[in-house]
Scaffold this active site. Sequence first.
Site, PDB file in Angstrom:
ATOM      1  N   LYS A 144       5.614   4.005  17.384  1.00 17.54           N
ATOM      2  CA  LYS A 144       4.739   5.112  17.737  1.00 17.54           C
ATOM      3  C   LYS A 144       5.233   5.925  18.951  1.00 17.54           C
ATOM      4  CE  LYS A 144       0.785   3.086  15.546  1.00 17.54           C
ATOM      5  NZ  LYS A 144       0.457   1.739  15.424  1.00 17.54           N
ATOM      6  N   ASP A 192       0.828  -1.211   0.000  1.00 17.14           N
ATOM      7  CA  ASP A 192       0.000   0.000   0.000  1.00 17.14           C
ATOM      8  C   ASP A 192       0.863   1.261   0.000  1.00 17.14           C
ATOM      9  OD1 ASP A 192       1.006  -0.323   2.525  1.00 17.14           O
ATOM     10  OD2 ASP A 192      -0.917  -0.247   3.563  1.00 17.14           O
ATOM     11  N   ASP A 227       1.648   6.315   2.011  1.00 21.73           N
ATOM     12  CA  ASP A 227       0.935   5.087   2.342  1.00 21.73           C
ATOM     13  C   ASP A 227      -0.532   5.382   2.026  1.00 21.73           C
ATOM     14  OD1 ASP A 227      -0.752   3.507   3.877  1.00 21.73           O
ATOM     15  OD2 ASP A 227       0.346   3.778   5.740  1.00 21.73           O
TER      16      ASP A 227
HETATM   17  P1  GTP Z   1      -5.558  -1.729   7.946  1.00 26.50           P
HETATM   18  O1  GTP Z   1      -6.525  -2.796   8.314  1.00 26.50           O
HETATM   19  O2  GTP Z   1      -6.225  -0.491   7.472  1.00 26.50           O
HETATM   20  O3  GTP Z   1      -4.479  -1.467   8.950  1.00 26.50           O
HETATM   21  O4  GTP Z   1      -4.786  -2.241   6.626  1.00 26.50           O
HETATM   22  P2  GTP Z   1      -3.949  -3.557   6.336  1.00 26.50           P
HETATM   23  O5  GTP Z   1      -3.879  -4.506   7.483  1.00 26.50           O
HETATM   24  O6  GTP Z   1      -4.460  -4.083   5.045  1.00 26.50           O
HETATM   25  O7  GTP Z   1      -2.566  -2.941   6.038  1.00 26.50           O
HETATM   26  P3  GTP Z   1      -1.330  -2.575   6.987  1.00 26.50           P
HETATM   27  O8  GTP Z   1      -0.944  -1.185   6.634  1.00 26.50           O
HETATM   28  O9  GTP Z   1      -1.619  -2.863   8.389  1.00 26.50           O
HETATM   29  O10 GTP Z   1      -0.261  -3.616   6.443  1.00 26.50           O
HETATM   30  C1  GTP Z   1       0.748  -3.273   5.513  1.00 26.50           C
HETATM   31  C2  GTP Z   1       0.687  -4.182   4.294  1.00 26.50           C
HETATM   32  O11 GTP Z   1       0.820  -5.542   4.707  1.00 26.50           O
HETATM   33  C3  GTP Z   1      -0.622  -4.094   3.532  1.00 26.50           C
HETATM   34  O12 GTP Z   1      -0.299  -4.045   2.157  1.00 26.50           O
HETATM   35  C4  GTP Z   1      -1.361  -5.365   3.874  1.00 26.50           C
HETATM   36  O13 GTP Z   1      -2.108  -5.863   2.767  1.00 26.50           O
HETATM   37  C5  GTP Z   1      -0.243  -6.318   4.217  1.00 26.50           C
HETATM   38  N1  GTP Z   1      -0.608  -7.249   5.282  1.00 26.50           N
HETATM   39  C6  GTP Z   1      -0.943  -6.934   6.552  1.00 26.50           C
HETATM   40  N2  GTP Z   1      -1.184  -8.053   7.262  1.00 26.50           N
HETATM   41  C7  GTP Z   1      -0.987  -9.103   6.408  1.00 26.50           C
HETATM   42  C8  GTP Z   1      -1.082 -10.517   6.544  1.00 26.50           C
HETATM   43  O14 GTP Z   1      -1.406 -11.059   7.604  1.00 26.50           O
HETATM   44  N3  GTP Z   1      -0.810 -11.270   5.444  1.00 26.50           N
HETATM   45  C9  GTP Z   1      -0.442 -10.712   4.251  1.00 26.50           C
HETATM   46  N4  GTP Z   1      -0.196 -11.510   3.215  1.00 26.50           N
HETATM   47  N5  GTP Z   1      -0.345  -9.366   4.080  1.00 26.50           N
HETATM   48  C10 GTP Z   1      -0.624  -8.578   5.143  1.00 26.50           C
END
Ligand code: GTP
Length: 363
Positions: free
Chosen positions: A157, A106, A217
């Site tokens: 943080k 992202d 982001d």
């Molecule tokens: P929020 O629910 O809004 O926090 O978004 P997110 O969990 O989709 O994204 P976050 O910014 O927390 O995570 C960063 C990146 O890692 C994002 O592109 C997510 O798709 C990816 N990501 C987060 N958790 C996982 C996971 O458990 N498995 C995989 N394959 N990707 C993950």
Amino acid sequence: MQALLLVGGEGTRLRPLTCKTVKAMVPILNRPFLEHLFGYLARHGVDDIVLTLCYMPDRIESYFGRGGGHGVKLTYVMEESPLGTAGAVKNAERYLKERFFVFNGDIFTDLDLGAMMAFHRERGAKATIALTPVEDPSAYGVVETGADRRVKRFVEKPKREEATTNLINAGTYVLERDVLEGVPPNTRYMFEHHLFPGLLQNDQPVYAFPSDAYWIDIGTPQKYCQVQYDLLQGKGQSSLASPAKDGRPGFGARSSLHATASVEGAVVVGDDCSVGPHVRLRGPVVMGNNCRILEGAAIESSVIWNNVTVGRNAWLEGCIVGSNSSIGEGCSVGQGVVMGEGVTVGNGIRLEPGRKVWPDTSV
Ligand code: GTP
């Protein structure tokens, strides 16, 4: 070169836009986010891409297939339940080369990947973390380094006044595959909480690669809009799918603008749209394909997806409208409103600022 993309998250902060699709597929200037990322990676010599999927995996695979049309080779690895960022990489271990990039799926950036890889090799690092400066680091993971850029400490943080640096983890890494030996299989495991601190504890060489390249982001509605407005102003252009044409304001094929309509500022309109009499479009505005903007409507600083109808004399400012939605005559849609896909707004409705409207609902 090879990259693993983390695209399995639910994208909760971007709801309701991510109720029917995944964050990596939301349109940026009318193309799925991932299409831009593939273009950028291919231009940097990264054409072997492993995608780690979990939430709505079919959305990505059915659109991109094996990736041929985008100049990259795609391999998909599925998680039954979310394994976290480092757990997802471990789960894809069998497809990984000895050294590879990892991207949070992202992040929109035009970081110089070749320079980052060269730095990683020169230092003999096990892991190199791209850093980006932010004005207020208190919502992010801060990375403290020595003068030689070796990482000393991670601080999640920090309070604003306690942060010793404004350089944060930019969500792009180079890793040696053997760092995965310390990651338990089929276990939820995170880079920032588990893998990286563990490497430091074992005195492994972890380095930081700070850069002031464009970086954002796209994970919140506000940032999702911001990236598109930045691109329209010429920032981050080299991260577009095709920088020569994607970021240019203008109207797509078969789209029409009535002679009495007015367009100010940077406005991108997709294909097959009609912009009716006395409509006012005041940029930045991004409109998808097949939209109809009826007489006297006004749209300012907004992002509109495909197949949207905006009724006569409706007024939209600072909002996002999901695909297949219809906004009635004389409506007013305020700052920060986010509508999911398939929303119907009745005539004369006023949607107060910040309101989120769930997909397939009527208001
Ligand atoms: P929020 O629910 O809004 O926090 O978004 P997110 O969990 O989709 O994204 P976050 O910014 O927390 O995570 C960063 C990146 O890692 C994002 O592109 C997510 O798709 C990816 N990501 C987060 N958790 C996982 C996971 O458990 N498995 C995989 N394959 N990707 C993950």
